[in-house]
Design a protein around this motif. Sequence first.
Motif, PDB file in Angstrom:
ATOM      1  N   ASP A  11      35.122  42.398  33.571  1.00  0.00           N
ATOM      2  CA  ASP A  11      36.096  41.429  33.065  1.00  0.00           C
ATOM      3  C   ASP A  11      36.943  42.062  31.961  1.00  0.00           C
ATOM      4  O   ASP A  11      36.418  42.613  30.990  1.00  0.00           O
ATOM      5  CB  ASP A  11      35.388  40.191  32.510  1.00  0.00           C
ATOM      6  N   ASP A  17      40.481  37.626  35.954  1.00  0.00           N
ATOM      7  CA  ASP A  17      40.170  36.208  36.053  1.00  0.00           C
ATOM      8  C   ASP A  17      38.961  36.024  36.960  1.00  0.00           C
ATOM      9  O   ASP A  17      38.389  36.998  37.455  1.00  0.00           O
ATOM     10  CB  ASP A  17      41.374  35.411  36.587  1.00  0.00           C
ATOM     11  N   GLU A  18      38.572  34.758  37.166  1.00  0.00           N
ATOM     12  CA  GLU A  18      37.377  34.493  37.981  1.00  0.00           C
ATOM     13  C   GLU A  18      37.635  34.637  39.476  1.00  0.00           C
ATOM     14  O   GLU A  18      36.713  34.510  40.278  1.00  0.00           O
ATOM     15  CB  GLU A  18      36.818  33.112  37.656  1.00  0.00           C
ATOM     16  N   ASP A 156      40.449  32.418  31.640  1.00  0.00           N
ATOM     17  CA  ASP A 156      41.565  32.769  32.524  1.00  0.00           C
ATOM     18  C   ASP A 156      42.920  32.407  31.916  1.00  0.00           C
ATOM     19  O   ASP A 156      43.937  33.014  32.258  1.00  0.00           O
ATOM     20  CB  ASP A 156      41.424  32.050  33.873  1.00  0.00           C
TER      21      ASP A 156
END
Length: 265
Positions: A11, A17-18, A156
Amino acid sequence: MNIKAFVIDLDGVLTQDERFSPIDGAVEFIDCLNKNSVPYVIATSNSRFSPEEIGKALKENGFNIDTDRIITPLVIAPEVLKNDRIKTLFVIGSDNLKEYLGSKGFIIKESPEVDAVLVGLDKNLNFQKLKIGTTALKVYKARLYALNKNIISKDDDGLLFPGVGTVAKMFSTACQCQENFKHFGKMGEEYNNVLLQKLKIEDISSVGMISDDIFVDLKGYKSIGMKTVFVTTGKYTKEDAKDADFIDITVDKLTELIGRVIPDC
């Protein structure tokens, strides 16, 4: 600089982002490592998804990374918890995390009568969960664990929030328990053992840690002899790192390392 292998954060370094969308230059950097047969592992504190889910998402986003290169707290936690004879858990974390731990044989409860409280990243953390966790630790003498020791994290939308380690520290302070609670993330003993076994590099001074996390990752792995590369694409800025004498290299983009630390592709 003599770096023969890499430990690479996920990350804020490879993804943003996810959805695991690539950061500019990240796919090209991994392709270059693969082309030059440079050993590396992906070391992440992500506790919302299993290694298999992360590996699948990375491939869908263009990364040529085998799942067995990915180390997460979920690789470590089940075995350690079972060795500590933990059977029932109150979990602060995602539904994915609860389902994963349930599949490993643990009983997940939403009440304080448990053997342990496990703190992960929970975007729905609320007052009720804080009460249950505190009561479990203080009244029922549950043990406290955390999936990582991160101080701060970035969402995010670009906003920052207290990391898993900070939330766990809050519980340990409130309940006056386990000042040095066990965690399963980077710089944890079990995590580091798995990491070094996968790299198969005897000289730790020839390993480079690439991360956006100044304090847990860069300062931590520098303390055990690794070289450190700070990337500015994540949660900390150059201003945050201006007095960090444990950082060897700072880059704004991973491809800056091509031709500088690893061979050209």
